[in-house]
Design a protein around this motif. Structure first.
Motif, PDB file in Angstrom:
ATOM      1  N   LEU A  52      -0.004   2.344  -2.746  1.00 39.45           N
ATOM      2  CA  LEU A  52       0.511   0.993  -2.481  1.00 39.45           C
ATOM      3  C   LEU A  52       0.517   0.607  -1.003  1.00 39.45           C
ATOM      4  O   LEU A  52       0.181  -0.533  -0.681  1.00 39.45           O
ATOM      5  CB  LEU A  52       1.897   0.829  -3.096  1.00 39.45           C
ATOM      6  N   PRO A  53       0.897   1.500  -0.062  1.00 38.45           N
ATOM      7  CA  PRO A  53       0.806   1.090   1.344  1.00 38.45           C
ATOM      8  C   PRO A  53      -0.616   0.737   1.770  1.00 38.45           C
ATOM      9  O   PRO A  53      -0.818  -0.191   2.564  1.00 38.45           O
ATOM     10  CB  PRO A  53       1.314   2.307   2.114  1.00 38.45           C
ATOM     11  N   LEU A  54      -1.601   1.431   1.221  1.00 36.76           N
ATOM     12  CA  LEU A  54      -2.991   1.114   1.546  1.00 36.76           C
ATOM     13  C   LEU A  54      -3.383  -0.242   0.977  1.00 36.76           C
ATOM     14  O   LEU A  54      -4.085  -1.022   1.630  1.00 36.76           O
ATOM     15  CB  LEU A  54      -3.924   2.209   1.016  1.00 36.76           C
ATOM     16  N   GLY A  58      -4.466  -3.354   3.254  1.00 39.24           N
ATOM     17  CA  GLY A  58      -5.740  -4.029   3.050  1.00 39.24           C
ATOM     18  C   GLY A  58      -5.568  -5.532   2.920  1.00 39.24           C
ATOM     19  O   GLY A  58      -6.357  -6.314   3.483  1.00 39.24           O
ATOM     20  N   ASN A  59      -4.544  -5.960   2.196  1.00 42.24           N
ATOM     21  CA  ASN A  59      -4.284  -7.393   2.073  1.00 42.24           C
ATOM     22  C   ASN A  59      -3.876  -8.001   3.405  1.00 42.24           C
ATOM     23  O   ASN A  59      -4.345  -9.084   3.775  1.00 42.24           O
ATOM     24  CB  ASN A  59      -3.194  -7.648   1.028  1.00 42.24           C
ATOM     25  N   ALA A 100      -9.541  -8.116  15.310  1.00 38.31           N
ATOM     26  CA  ALA A 100     -10.151  -6.860  14.841  1.00 38.31           C
ATOM     27  C   ALA A 100      -9.246  -5.668  15.159  1.00 38.31           C
ATOM     28  O   ALA A 100      -9.119  -4.749  14.341  1.00 38.31           O
ATOM     29  CB  ALA A 100     -11.522  -6.671  15.484  1.00 38.31           C
ATOM     30  N   PHE A 101      -8.606  -5.681  16.324  1.00 40.79           N
ATOM     31  CA  PHE A 101      -7.679  -4.603  16.673  1.00 40.79           C
ATOM     32  C   PHE A 101      -6.506  -4.557  15.702  1.00 40.79           C
ATOM     33  O   PHE A 101      -6.123  -3.494  15.220  1.00 40.79           O
ATOM     34  CB  PHE A 101      -7.171  -4.784  18.107  1.00 40.79           C
ATOM     35  N   LEU A 102      -5.930  -5.715  15.400  1.00 43.24           N
ATOM     36  CA  LEU A 102      -4.801  -5.770  14.471  1.00 43.24           C
ATOM     37  C   LEU A 102      -5.219  -5.344  13.062  1.00 43.24           C
ATOM     38  O   LEU A 102      -4.461  -4.667  12.361  1.00 43.24           O
ATOM     39  CB  LEU A 102      -4.197  -7.170  14.453  1.00 43.24           C
ATOM     40  N   GLN A 103      -6.411  -5.739  12.648  1.00 43.04           N
ATOM     41  CA  GLN A 103      -6.905  -5.326  11.333  1.00 43.04           C
ATOM     42  C   GLN A 103      -7.068  -3.814  11.272  1.00 43.04           C
ATOM     43  O   GLN A 103      -6.651  -3.166  10.309  1.00 43.04           O
ATOM     44  CB  GLN A 103      -8.236  -6.007  11.025  1.00 43.04           C
ATOM     45  N   GLY A 104      -7.673  -3.245  12.307  1.00 40.23           N
ATOM     46  CA  GLY A 104      -7.873  -1.801  12.336  1.00 40.23           C
ATOM     47  C   GLY A 104      -6.563  -1.041  12.383  1.00 40.23           C
ATOM     48  O   GLY A 104      -6.371  -0.043  11.676  1.00 40.23           O
TER      49      GLY A 104
END
Length: 150
Positions: A52-54, A58-59, A100-104
């Motif tokens: 669930l954390p993943l 991802g969302n 991109a940094f925040l997404q990663g």
């Protein structure tokens, strides 16, 4: 409509891959149990909560681009919708590198939290839960390629 079945079958296949990876990990755990007769593996339904954390990460990573890229243009777009001039209103848009940094960072945090939660839920040695940990990392890498793009 002439290639409906081809596209439909391909879509179902691609969309079922993220579900197959954890099921394959559970199958490997059960196989280890049957061959080596180690501790009985936890039920899949119980261990599935560790992912669930993943899923949440991802969302969130997906919506960073919308929130920080297009969300900063909400005032001018809202004024234009009502026929008013949106000129002079603030437009706050984050740099693509920041997004991109925040997404990663979000995805890496989700993978680490999933590993930790799976370990806590499973209550088994790390080596017995290794197939689920590897599948979490594989799913995290695939989300990275899809969302961040490099």
């Amino acid at each position: 409509m002439s290639q409906f079945w081809t596209h439909g079958l391909l879509s179902v296949t691609v969309l079922s891959l993220p579900a197959i990876v954890p099921l394959l990990a559970q199958g490997i755990m059960v196989g280890f149990y049957q061959v080596k007769e180690t501790r009985k593996p936890s039920y899949f339904v119980k261990l599935a909560y560790g992912y669930l954390p993943l899923v949440l990460a991802g969302n969130l990573a997906h919506y960073w681009r919308l929130g920080l890229g297009e969300g900063g243009r909400i005032l001018p777009v809202m004024f234009a919708t009502f026929g008013l001039s949106g000129e002079g209103l603030p437009v706050l848009v984050a740099h693509p590198a920041v997004i991109a940094f925040l997404q990663g960072t979000t995805l890496i945090s989700g993978v680490l939290l999933s590993l930790f939660l799976t370990q806590k839920i499973g209550r088994q040695p790390f080596s017995l839960l290794l197939p689920h940990h590897v599948s979490t990392i594989v799913l995290g890498i695939s989300l990275w390629w899809i969302i961040v793009g490099f």
